[in-house]
Scaffold this motif. Sequence first.
Motif, PDB file in Angstrom:
ATOM      1  N   LYS A 133       0.830  -1.213   0.000  1.00  0.00           N
ATOM      2  CA  LYS A 133       0.000   0.000   0.000  1.00  0.00           C
ATOM      3  C   LYS A 133       0.862   1.260   0.000  1.00  0.00           C
ATOM      4  CE  LYS A 133      -3.254   2.739   2.685  1.00  0.00           C
ATOM      5  NZ  LYS A 133      -4.405   2.815   3.574  1.00  0.00           N
ATOM      6  N   HIS A 161      -4.208   0.205  -2.439  1.00  0.00           N
ATOM      7  CA  HIS A 161      -4.874  -0.510  -1.339  1.00  0.00           C
ATOM      8  C   HIS A 161      -5.583  -1.788  -1.796  1.00  0.00           C
ATOM      9  CE1 HIS A 161      -7.401  -0.474   2.547  1.00  0.00           C
ATOM     10  NE2 HIS A 161      -6.350  -1.245   2.622  1.00  0.00           N
ATOM     11  N   ASN A 176      -6.316  -0.578  -6.300  1.00  0.00           N
ATOM     12  CA  ASN A 176      -6.981   0.717  -6.130  1.00  0.00           C
ATOM     13  C   ASN A 176      -6.044   1.776  -5.578  1.00  0.00           C
ATOM     14  OD1 ASN A 176      -9.305  -0.563  -6.870  1.00  0.00           O
ATOM     15  ND2 ASN A 176     -10.113  -0.739  -4.793  1.00  0.00           N
ATOM     16  N   GLU A 178      -5.991   4.507  -3.310  1.00  0.00           N
ATOM     17  CA  GLU A 178      -6.905   4.978  -2.259  1.00  0.00           C
ATOM     18  C   GLU A 178      -6.738   6.479  -1.999  1.00  0.00           C
ATOM     19  OE1 GLU A 178      -6.355   3.027   1.524  1.00  0.00           O
ATOM     20  OE2 GLU A 178      -7.660   4.461   2.522  1.00  0.00           O
ATOM     21  N   SER A 195      -8.907   9.652  -8.286  1.00  0.00           N
ATOM     22  CA  SER A 195      -8.327   8.356  -7.937  1.00  0.00           C
ATOM     23  C   SER A 195      -8.323   7.491  -9.170  1.00  0.00           C
ATOM     24  CB  SER A 195      -9.141   7.667  -6.844  1.00  0.00           C
ATOM     25  OG  SER A 195      -8.631   8.015  -5.595  1.00  0.00           O
ATOM     26  N   ASN A 216     -12.518   8.242  -4.261  1.00  0.00           N
ATOM     27  CA  ASN A 216     -11.388   7.345  -3.992  1.00  0.00           C
ATOM     28  C   ASN A 216     -11.827   5.900  -4.120  1.00  0.00           C
ATOM     29  OD1 ASN A 216     -12.707   6.820  -1.544  1.00  0.00           O
ATOM     30  ND2 ASN A 216     -10.778   6.690  -0.433  1.00  0.00           N
ATOM     31  N   ASP A 218     -11.225   2.133  -2.289  1.00  0.00           N
ATOM     32  CA  ASP A 218     -10.660   1.489  -1.108  1.00  0.00           C
ATOM     33  C   ASP A 218     -10.474  -0.010  -1.360  1.00  0.00           C
ATOM     34  OD1 ASP A 218      -9.852   1.022   1.497  1.00  0.00           O
ATOM     35  OD2 ASP A 218     -11.829   1.251   2.389  1.00  0.00           O
ATOM     36  N   TYR A 234     -15.026   5.574  -0.034  1.00  0.00           N
ATOM     37  CA  TYR A 234     -15.492   6.264   1.176  1.00  0.00           C
ATOM     38  C   TYR A 234     -15.320   7.768   1.094  1.00  0.00           C
ATOM     39  CZ  TYR A 234     -10.568   6.167   2.747  1.00  0.00           C
ATOM     40  OH  TYR A 234      -9.212   6.320   2.841  1.00  0.00           O
ATOM     41  N   ASN A 296     -19.177   6.037   3.903  1.00  0.00           N
ATOM     42  CA  ASN A 296     -17.891   5.436   4.246  1.00  0.00           C
ATOM     43  C   ASN A 296     -17.908   3.912   4.398  1.00  0.00           C
ATOM     44  OD1 ASN A 296     -17.824   8.308   4.681  1.00  0.00           O
ATOM     45  ND2 ASN A 296     -15.778   7.959   5.490  1.00  0.00           N
ATOM     46  N   HIS A 298     -16.608   0.001   3.725  1.00  0.00           N
ATOM     47  CA  HIS A 298     -15.239  -0.524   3.687  1.00  0.00           C
ATOM     48  C   HIS A 298     -15.173  -1.757   2.787  1.00  0.00           C
ATOM     49  CE1 HIS A 298     -11.123  -1.007   4.644  1.00  0.00           C
ATOM     50  NE2 HIS A 298     -11.303  -2.129   5.321  1.00  0.00           N
TER      51      HIS A 298
END
Length: 609
Positions: A133, A161, A176, A178, A195, A216, A218, A234, A296, A298
């Motif tokens: 990352k 990420h 990705n 992030e 992103s 972005n 994640d 998120y 947000n 995950h």
Amino acid sequence: MTLKSYIVLAALMPLAFTACNSDHTSKKEKAAAQAASAAQQIYVPPGKLDEYYAILSGGQSGSVFVYGIPSCRFIKEIPIFEPRAGLGYANNPGSESYKRLAASGPMWGDTHHPVLSQTEGRYDGKWLWINDKANERVAKIDLRTFEVAEIKMVPNIQGAHGLAAYLPSCKYVFVNGELETDAGGNSTDATKYRSLVAFLDAQTLETKFQVSFVGNADIASSGKDGRFVFVTMYNTENAVTSEGMIERDRDAVGAIDVPLAEKALAEGKFTKINDVPVIESEKVPGVLTFIPVPKNPHGCNVTPDGKYVLASGKLSPTVTIIDAKTLKVVAEPEVGLGPLHTTFDGRGNAYTSLFVDSQIVKWNIDKAIAGKGDHILDRVDVHYNVGHTKAAGADTSYPSGDWLISLNKLSKGMFLPVGPGMPESQELVDISGEKMRVVAAFPSLPEPHDAVMIHRKVLENYVIQTYEIPPTATKLGEEKVVRNGNKVDVFMTCIRSKFVPETVEVHEGEQVTVHLTNVETVRDMTHGIAISKVGINLAVDPGQTAETTFTAGKPGTYWYYCTWFCSALHLEMRGRLLVKAAGEPLNEYIGPMAKQGTAAPTAKGNGYE
Ligand code: RUQ
Ligand code: CUA
Ligand code: CA
């Protein structure tokens, strides 16, 4: 109280006492019986093999850890983004592994998501991919040797990420970005930030193309039919402060239409940034669909049948169930506090990690879609604050539904105290029955993020026992020292328990390259070579050749010795690098022991074992 009732009461007293006592005893007995049966479930006698490999990302250790399941025994660390002197990995500046790592970025990494290759919906045991990352890299590990085969930097992104393989073909792995930037990386203007999701050739790890958007990306997951891949977002706010990132009530899951992206690529609908074709999502309608989910989110996980993609709510106590074909939200069941990741047993059930509740919750997907509120089937406490959770085979089309790992962020008092910093904690959960059962806990170095489990049958006959010695490698009896101007190449062999040659003479300031071939043909017979005061340590597995280059320092004697205990004569397995002053005559190496009239050890070992 009448005398009569007193007598009755007195008569009952011992009974009551006994009843309570036996209740207590039976509870204790039950606990003991449970512990005994859990111990039995995970007990793998010495010499017997585990059923599964669990491959855990090593987080800030920059590596990957391999454990046996169900015993939870630690088996191997595969160093990837960090040197490991013990394994001779990237610790010698003149070695290939060092050069490859250094060429890709810094000598450390932060590994997050291990991904296994699949064929026809099952793990094929060929490749493992892992992301760094922190330094935007992806590595590929060859599971024949459990060693790194490739490492590449991914251009244009920050914070590599989420990582997943594009299914079913696995022709790409995608990663990705992030952390938002302008892809070119020259601007400090936050309004220009975007992103990117990068699609890499799964074999060469070259970035083939990227899709860019505002927001972005994640966590990543692939659909099963070659159409969409999914990413959670998120920060659709495109904010640069944590408050700003939680402003909107809903963020999104992004669905990227891969065939459409490939078409755009073929039609030239992209801009090249740092030599990589970047498709701006706004310019190719349909290439990226935003599916609104609670703020947000995950984790993002596709069900084994490929029907749904599940976005874990994180700040919302829900998991959003999205139809993976129509991209419509079909249900948003409540599961508990802090849902992060979801995994599957192949029987229609989902298991979601609850960070805030420190629990794994088991729930039924069809029941959740039916919406009668009866979808929760079980909850089990884990210790503590679980991040990822993964059941065996859960990213394939055929999960095995027996074991689940809970990767807990905090271990608190789970293990012997070793100072303020504690190890990470994983727990093994039996999910084969209706009720889940935590059967073991095991510590590890910081900090595993995610794990995959692969059955030993897939790898048993695939993992090689010794390297095949290439025809170019130095053969026993053909060791030599080759001089060319300022350069000296030492073609050395080792076998229990001798280096040939045992004396190497060079001049100070000369550039010395050691090519050390382990000519053992027996599995597990690793040798190493450390050179005192030179800072070199190589390790060579049977059949392997390791190389490194260094500059000979000031005149003197520099002993080299074997670093892996290999036989009763291991300590005697050593030799001297003699560095002489410029101009001083050198005794040329005149060939192996055999030519000097002493028998060289044979490839079968020399009887010292
Ligand atoms: S993240 S705890 Cu790097 Cu996988 Cu979710
Ligand atoms: Cu070779 Cu010790
Ligand atoms: Ca947000």
